[in-house]
Write an enzyme that holds these catalytic residues in place. Structure first.
Site, PDB file in Angstrom:
ATOM      1  N   HIS A  84     -12.410  -4.319  -0.354  1.00 30.96           N
ATOM      2  CA  HIS A  84     -11.398  -4.465   0.707  1.00 30.96           C
ATOM      3  C   HIS A  84     -10.971  -5.920   0.886  1.00 30.96           C
ATOM      4  CE1 HIS A  84     -14.709  -5.122   3.813  1.00 30.96           C
ATOM      5  NE2 HIS A  84     -13.777  -5.857   4.377  1.00 30.96           N
ATOM      6  N   ASP A 206     -18.056  -0.839  -2.195  1.00 39.11           N
ATOM      7  CA  ASP A 206     -17.040  -1.788  -1.721  1.00 39.11           C
ATOM      8  C   ASP A 206     -17.206  -3.158  -2.394  1.00 39.11           C
ATOM      9  OD1 ASP A 206     -15.087  -3.131  -0.327  1.00 39.11           O
ATOM     10  OD2 ASP A 206     -15.714  -2.413   1.647  1.00 39.11           O
ATOM     11  N   SER A 608     -17.600 -10.029   5.523  1.00 36.30           N
ATOM     12  CA  SER A 608     -17.379  -9.111   4.423  1.00 36.30           C
ATOM     13  C   SER A 608     -17.382  -9.873   3.111  1.00 36.30           C
ATOM     14  CB  SER A 608     -16.045  -8.386   4.584  1.00 36.30           C
ATOM     15  OG  SER A 608     -16.232  -7.259   5.386  1.00 36.30           O
TER      16      SER A 608
END
Ligand code: ARG
Ligand code: ASP
Length: 672
Positions: A84, A206, A608
């Protein structure tokens, strides 16, 4: 039996001990935490984490793009981050013929790696406490300019810690030739989509793979086919042994925004005013977008990224409200403030502080609310934005990109709903006259929106070129932007100048008064260390959530009918044949491949892509999320419930190797 009991007891004590994992610490000051980190299983030293004289772990960590983290995993500039986080770059490189989002991409040689225009990564060169220098009269700008001149690609900034009680200089080196090496298909990298976002148990792969390039001198250089892979001062070795419950973990990355020290008034605003308003407005937007998506496969694709963007914070805020209520944060803070006020009462410099703060909140709350209301209702409407862009002379390529994912009827429905909400929620006396007049002239908000959407030339790419300033959408946009309360725009209510100025003295006072409290500066997108351990948690009464998931769970969710759960065939085949190669392990009672795991590290948005590292400094996973019920950790961290979610590095390696067929990439990593 006895032996087993003792082991269990020891495990229980260990997990109790590993509870207090709140905090995101400045790497240059980590020595104050090292004793505790070592007691939890960290084997390295403070200088291994951060050292200005020698290579240290910090040299393997980067700020990726504008708000994510990444880590170097080879001597040849290979970088890992989240899918992402790479999403925009991957999308820009994708076309109908080369749909890397859907099918994934693997460069089979350096020559096949794809340059990502506009993508940069920044390494922290050093950080320095400049509080004294600034107090001695040195000029901020002079310090920054001097630091930025130290080397090629350098830039610098001075950031406040503890609301300005300390100032740190951060010197970065930015690389702008970054290339895509590989990405799994979205059916792995975004598996579970928005449904599973912020959720545990989780099965999202991810991650994505990039490479940093430099000039022949190993210095930052603009893209050139002659550039060579950057040789970092340090890269992270990768552990293939994995982690299990109770193991030490450390997150090294760039958390963006926390507000752990704000007073009860601020928390009350977040949990009882701001979040509920934003959640309600976004629920309306999501209902409209989802209905459009369900009605037409074309709309499903056009609105996928928009849906994801709206849904992400929407779910986060819901967890935040629940968490703040469950923890009783407002009442706890009120009590804390009463005790503080009693201590401060006979100290003239602090005695009136809380009253001043409360008065400032009372003055500013409505202003900030108004800013948030505009930002969530009228500002995001796309047709008026199109009109504005066209009038500003945006090129046809840019306009084409926006129209590609634009649907007039969906936007019309959004506009009707959001204008009605704006009218309903706008505080007394704050409705712009010009807007009220226009609504009145057309009879209702709906009629006014229909007039705009029926008559604007911005409705299609073909007609927009002929637009003029009196176009109804352009006119509406002008009314909105003219009245948009820019001056109250800030990350948080407490960041408005009139409020923030009190927090400097308040934090100073707290540190004098509350001597036992371990203070760490709020997240502000500067490099931090958080430590904790791998741990499951009690999700609800009688419902314990284990700390790891496996490929079995992916197969259990498999459903070709549901876009988010349509497992790629290669993964089904590997599972059916139990063809896991070296990546198969005995976990949760079966032979499988580990996928994601939970830990107690204190993280936030921006973390992230952060490396999650074991006690020996080896990479064991890539952080990408929290459980939605832990998201109040941006305001109050609860060691019992707060968990960060990482993709297990063994799943990353398995996908690269077995699904991507790019095992050559593993050869350049340092596998342990
Ligand atoms: N919740 C994560 C974060 O805040 C991941 C968001 C991206 N994934 C998604 N399905 N929208 O960034
Ligand atoms: N998903 C978030 C990010 O993109 C991380 C988090 O909020 O836990 O940084």
């Amino acid at each position: 039996m006895m032996k087993k009991m003792l082991v269990l007891l020891a495990a229980a004590m260990f997990s109790l001990e590993s509870m207090a994992d709140e905090g995101m610490w400045l790497p240059s000051l980590i020595s104050s935490r090292i004793k505790e980190m070592r007691s939890k299983g960290f084997r390295l030293t403070a200088k291994d984490i951060y050292d200005i004289n020698k290579a240290s772990l910090k040299d393997a960590v980067v700020l990726f793009g504008g708000g994510c983290t990444g880590e170097l995993v080879s001597a040849e500039g290979l970088l890992l981050t989240n899918h992402h986080c790479g999403y925009d770059a991957i999308q820009r490189l994708s076309s109908v013929e080369h749909d890397y989002l859907t099918y994934g991409f693997w460069a089979m040689s350096r020559a096949e790696e794809l340059p990502c225009e506009g993508l940069t990564v920044s390494f922290l060169v050093r950080m320095e406490d400049v509080t004294g220098r600034l107090a001695a009269g040195e000029e901020r700008k002079a310090i920054i300019d001097a630091a930025a001149a130290e080397g090629k690609g350098y830039y610098a900034s001075i950031e406040d810690m503890y609301y300005g009680n300390q100032q740190f200089l951060f010197v970065y080196r930015r690389f702008s030739d970054v290339r895509l090496v590989g990405t799994p298909p979205s059916s792995i990298g975004k598996f579970g989509g928005d449904t599973d976002n912020w959720i545990w148990p989780r099965h999202t792969g991810d991650f994505s793979v990039f490479r940093v390039y430099a000039g022949k001198d190993n210095q930052p250089a603009a893209y050139s086919p002659d550039n060579v892979p950057y040789k970092p001062a340090r890269h992270l070795p990768v552990s293939t042994k994995g982690v299990g419950e109770g193991d030490f973990t450390m997150i090294y990355g760039f958390p963006g925004n926390t507000q752990e020290y704000v007073i009860s008034d601020a928390v009350d605003y977040i949990a009882n005013v701001s979040d509920p308003m934003k959640i309600a407005l976004r629920t309306k937007r999501l209902d409209i977008i989802s209905a459009a998506q369900a009605s037409d496969p074309k709309l499903r694709i056009q609105y996928a990224a928009k849906h994801a963007a709206v849904a992400n914070a929407w779910k986060k805020w819901q967890g935040e409200v629940l968490g703040i209520k469950r923890l009783g944060t407002v009442d706890k803070k009120r009590d804390y403030e009463r005790r503080f006020a009693a201590w401060a009462a006979d100290k003239p410099q602090y005695a009136g502080l809380l009253d001043s703060m409360r008065a400032a909140y009372a003055r500013q709350e409505e202003n900030y609310y108004l800013y948030e209301l505009y930002a969530e209702t009228l500002m995001p409407l796309e047709l008026p934005q199109m009109a504005e862009r066209a009038l500003k002379g945006q090129g046809s390529n840019t306009m084409a990109r926006y129209y590609k994912d634009f649907d007039l009827e969906t936007d019309r429905a959004l506009a009707k709903a959001m204008l009605a909400e704006f009218e309903k929620r706008v505080p007394d006396g704050r409705m712009p006259q010009a807007l009220a007049e226009r609504i009145e002239r057309h009879g209702s908000t709906d009629a006014y929106i229909d007039y705009i959407y029926d008559n604007s030339l911005a409705g299609s790419e073909e007609s927009v070129a002929g637009i003029t300033a009196d176009d109804p959408a352009a006119d509406f946009r002008k009314v909105v932007t003219d009245n948009y309360p820019r001056e109250y725009r800030a990350r948080n209510l407490s960041d408005l100048k009139d409020i923030k100025r009190w927090y400097g003295p308040y934090l100073k006072a707290l540190m004098e008064w509350d001597k036992e409290r371990p203070f760490y500066p709020d997240a502000n997108l500067t490099l931090r260390v958080a430590y904790g351990s791998v741990a499951g948690y009690e999700y609800a009464d009688g419902e314990y959530h284990r700390c790891n998931t496996t490929l079995e769970g992916i197969i259990a969710k498999d459903n070709p009918e549901i876009y988010d759960y349509d497992v790629p065939q290669a993964l089904r085949d590997a599972w059916a044949a139990k063809d896991y190669g070296r990546w198969g392990v005995e976990l949760n009672g079966h032979m499988s491949v580990p996928v994601c795991f939970l830990a107690t590290n204190h993280t936030s948005g921006g973390n992230s892509g952060s490396p999650i590292i074991n006690g020996r400094g080896e990479l064991v996973g890539i952080n990408f999320d929290r459980t939605w019920r832990s998201t109040m950790s941006d305001v109050e961290f609860d060691p019992e419930k707060c968990r960060n979610i990482s993709v297990d590095i063994r799943y990353v390696l398995f996908v690269i190797d077995r699904i991507g067929g790019a095992s050559y990439l593993l050869d350049e990593m340092t596998l342990r």
